[in-house]
Design a protein around this motif. Structure first.
Motif, mmCIF file in Angstrom:
data_model
loop_
_atom_site.group_PDB
_atom_site.id
_atom_site.type_symbol
_atom_site.label_atom_id
_atom_site.label_comp_id
_atom_site.label_asym_id
_atom_site.label_seq_id
_atom_site.Cartn_x
_atom_site.Cartn_y
_atom_site.Cartn_z
ATOM 1 N N ALA A 322 40.685 71.635 -54.657
ATOM 2 C CA ALA A 322 40.455 72.917 -55.336
ATOM 3 C C ALA A 322 39.267 73.639 -54.717
ATOM 4 O O ALA A 322 39.256 74.872 -54.594
ATOM 5 C CB ALA A 322 40.219 72.687 -56.826
ATOM 6 N N ALA A 325 40.449 75.245 -51.601
ATOM 7 C CA ALA A 325 41.199 76.459 -51.929
ATOM 8 C C ALA A 325 40.252 77.605 -52.258
ATOM 9 O O ALA A 325 40.488 78.763 -51.876
ATOM 10 C CB ALA A 325 42.137 76.196 -53.109
ATOM 11 N N THR A 326 39.160 77.291 -52.954
ATOM 12 C CA THR A 326 38.158 78.319 -53.273
ATOM 13 C C THR A 326 37.534 78.874 -52.004
ATOM 14 O O THR A 326 37.364 80.090 -51.854
ATOM 15 C CB THR A 326 37.067 77.725 -54.178
ATOM 16 N N ALA A 328 38.904 78.900 -49.079
ATOM 17 C CA ALA A 328 39.940 79.618 -48.326
ATOM 18 C C ALA A 328 40.191 81.015 -48.874
ATOM 19 O O ALA A 328 40.736 81.869 -48.166
ATOM 20 C CB ALA A 328 41.236 78.816 -48.342
ATOM 21 N N LEU A 355 46.105 83.615 -56.130
ATOM 22 C CA LEU A 355 45.690 82.359 -55.523
ATOM 23 C C LEU A 355 44.483 81.760 -56.243
ATOM 24 O O LEU A 355 44.384 80.537 -56.383
ATOM 25 C CB LEU A 355 45.360 82.586 -54.043
ATOM 26 N N ALA A 359 44.311 78.088 -57.911
ATOM 27 C CA ALA A 359 43.253 77.125 -57.574
ATOM 28 C C ALA A 359 42.529 76.664 -58.817
ATOM 29 O O ALA A 359 42.233 75.465 -58.985
ATOM 30 C CB ALA A 359 42.271 77.760 -56.590
ATOM 31 N N ALA A 371 47.135 72.917 -55.592
ATOM 32 C CA ALA A 371 45.878 73.142 -54.875
ATOM 33 C C ALA A 371 46.111 73.168 -53.365
ATOM 34 O O ALA A 371 45.555 74.012 -52.649
ATOM 35 C CB ALA A 371 44.867 72.054 -55.232
ATOM 36 N N ALA A 374 47.774 76.366 -52.441
ATOM 37 C CA ALA A 374 46.816 77.476 -52.518
ATOM 38 C C ALA A 374 45.978 77.553 -51.240
ATOM 39 O O ALA A 374 45.691 78.637 -50.737
ATOM 40 C CB ALA A 374 45.923 77.329 -53.732
ATOM 41 N N VAL A 375 45.608 76.383 -50.713
ATOM 42 C CA VAL A 375 44.842 76.357 -49.458
ATOM 43 C C VAL A 375 45.666 76.954 -48.329
ATOM 44 O O VAL A 375 45.208 77.839 -47.590
ATOM 45 C CB VAL A 375 44.414 74.918 -49.106
ATOM 46 N N TYR A 376 46.907 76.464 -48.183
ATOM 47 C CA TYR A 376 47.768 76.953 -47.113
ATOM 48 C C TYR A 376 48.033 78.459 -47.253
ATOM 49 O O TYR A 376 47.979 79.213 -46.278
ATOM 50 C CB TYR A 376 49.107 76.207 -47.110
ATOM 51 N N ALA A 378 46.296 80.763 -48.852
ATOM 52 C CA ALA A 378 45.096 81.587 -48.650
ATOM 53 C C ALA A 378 44.787 81.742 -47.162
ATOM 54 O O ALA A 378 44.544 82.842 -46.665
ATOM 55 C CB ALA A 378 43.909 80.988 -49.388
#
Length: 398
Positions: A322, A325-326, A328, A355, A359, A371, A374-376, A378
């Motif tokens: 997470a 993701a933040t 990103a 997004l 996250a 999570a 969300a990374v991918y 972003a």
């Protein structure tokens, strides 16, 4: 008070002084006495278009051409009227007609060069500017137009030489300094570019594009920012690579590297922008929104790094992911902020908010797959943003 015995000469002088309404009065007075005066109709079209009365301006310039179809001057002024009205194809035809009648009049070649600039026909623009310079070698505007065309063609040394010549020909020319700044920026000399754009703003404080380019030049004086920015522009990665993924799965590594490179460049952009926005000498160049976006992005990167650290320290993979993701989220926020179309910005900001919600939900529920997605998503916003910009184009590009 402008005093001269010839109303046509008075009108020309008033137009040079940016007093089109006064010029219109002079010309209408002349036409009341001589209704078929070609020069009065042609100049009246110019005076009217400068007052945003496009329909009347086109009528007057058309009347001048009708009265004297074999005279190059009505065609030239008609081309100017159409150009100022945004009717580029009509301006091209008018300037070409004028050149056919009087090929040795340099301003006609300058007008046609500006038409090609609007069309983004850089080769033809350079050819027109060169032909005009053969007629008037000391013309600063033609040299500046040549420099801009060469800059867009990637011929940086020739562009800088032409721009330097334009400045030497007329040190008070806004276009000459603008061309030199553009050429220096494209050639990787942000210091010279910044000096040129400052001179443009001294001569014309309302030149917004010069203000924007000055900001870019100041940012690129930071070597890290400059390197990452150029790498980001060079390595974008085409959407066609997606079709290679089923056959060549390792291609995904290319996407990952490109996405991370863009993310690092946006971090550098945020840091440089915030530093310049707070510096006393440069803060007036930056809007508050730019500083707020930069502060938000640095905050996201910092908060995400803390969450990643906690996740690693506590052995809590979902928390660490997470946090990633933040971090990103910097990419979608900056891509939105740097999108020219208001509609496109809204779409991308909405995407960034979505997004962020994913996250946050993944962190609260300890859900690993959302999570990771969300990374991918972003980091992959660079390709989404490219598609959004193609759909939502700004009305006027610089």
């Amino acid at each position: 008070m402008v005093k001269t015995g010839d109303p046509l000469a008075r009108a020309r002088l008033l137009l040079q002084m940016s007093r089109p309404a006064d010029a219109e009065r002079e010309l209408r007075g002349l036409l009341a006495e001589e209704p078929q005066h070609v020069g009065a109709h042609a100049l009246l079209g110019l005076a009217l278009v400068q007052q945003d009365r496009t329909g009347e301006a086109l009528e007057e310039s058309g009347e001048a051409v009708r009265l004297a179809p074999d005279d190059w001057m009505p065609h030239y002024l008609s081309g100017q009227v159409h150009y100022m009205a945004g009717l580029i194809e009509e301006a091209a035809r008018a300037s070409a007609a004028g050149i056919a009648l009087q090929p040795e009049y340099a301003p006609l070649w300058e007008l046609l060069a500006r038409v090609h600039m609007k069309r983004r026909n850089w080769v033809q623009m350079a050819e027109c500017a060169r032909y005009g310079l053969r007629i008037e070698p000391e013309d600063a505007d033609l040299a500046a137009l040549l420099a801009i065309a060469l800059t867009m063609l990637g011929e940086h040394e020739q562009a800088r030489a032409a721009a330097a010549q334009a400045v030497a020909n007329d040190p008070e020319s806004v276009r000459a300094h603008w061309a030199l700044g553009r050429a220096a920026l494209a050639a990787g000399d942000p210091r010279t570019a910044a000096e040129s754009f400052r001179e443009v703003l001294r001569l014309n404080p309302g030149f917004e594009s010069a203000r924007d380019c000055l900001v870019i030049a100041l940012k690129e004086r930071n070597p890290v920012q400059r390197t990452l920015s150029r790498l980001r522009q060079r390595f974008v990665g085409g959407w066609r690579l997606l079709f290679l993924l089923p056959a060549l799965p390792p291609v995904i590594l290319v996407f990952v590297i490109i996405a991370l490179l863009h993310w690092a460049a946006w971090i550098a952009e945020s840091w440089t922008t915030l530093r310049l926005a707070r510096a006393k000498a440069t803060r007036l160049l930056f809007e508050r929104a730019a500083a707020r976006v930069s502060m938000l992005c640095l905050g996201l990167a910092g908060a995400g790094a803390i969450l990643v650290g906690l996740g690693v320290g506590l052995g809590w993979e979902e928390l660490g992911l997470a946090g990633a993701a933040t971090m990103a989220l910097v990419t979608p926020v900056q891509e939105a902020a740097h999108t020219g179309s208001p509609a496109g910005r809204r779409v991308l900001y909405g995407w960034a908010v979505l997004l962020a919600v994913v996250a946050l939900g993944a962190m609260v529920t300890s859900a690993f797959p959302p999570a990771l997605l969300a990374v991918y998503a972003a980091l992959g916003t660079i390709w989404i943003a490219a598609g959004v910009r193609k759909i939502f184009r700004p009305r006027q590009e610089v």
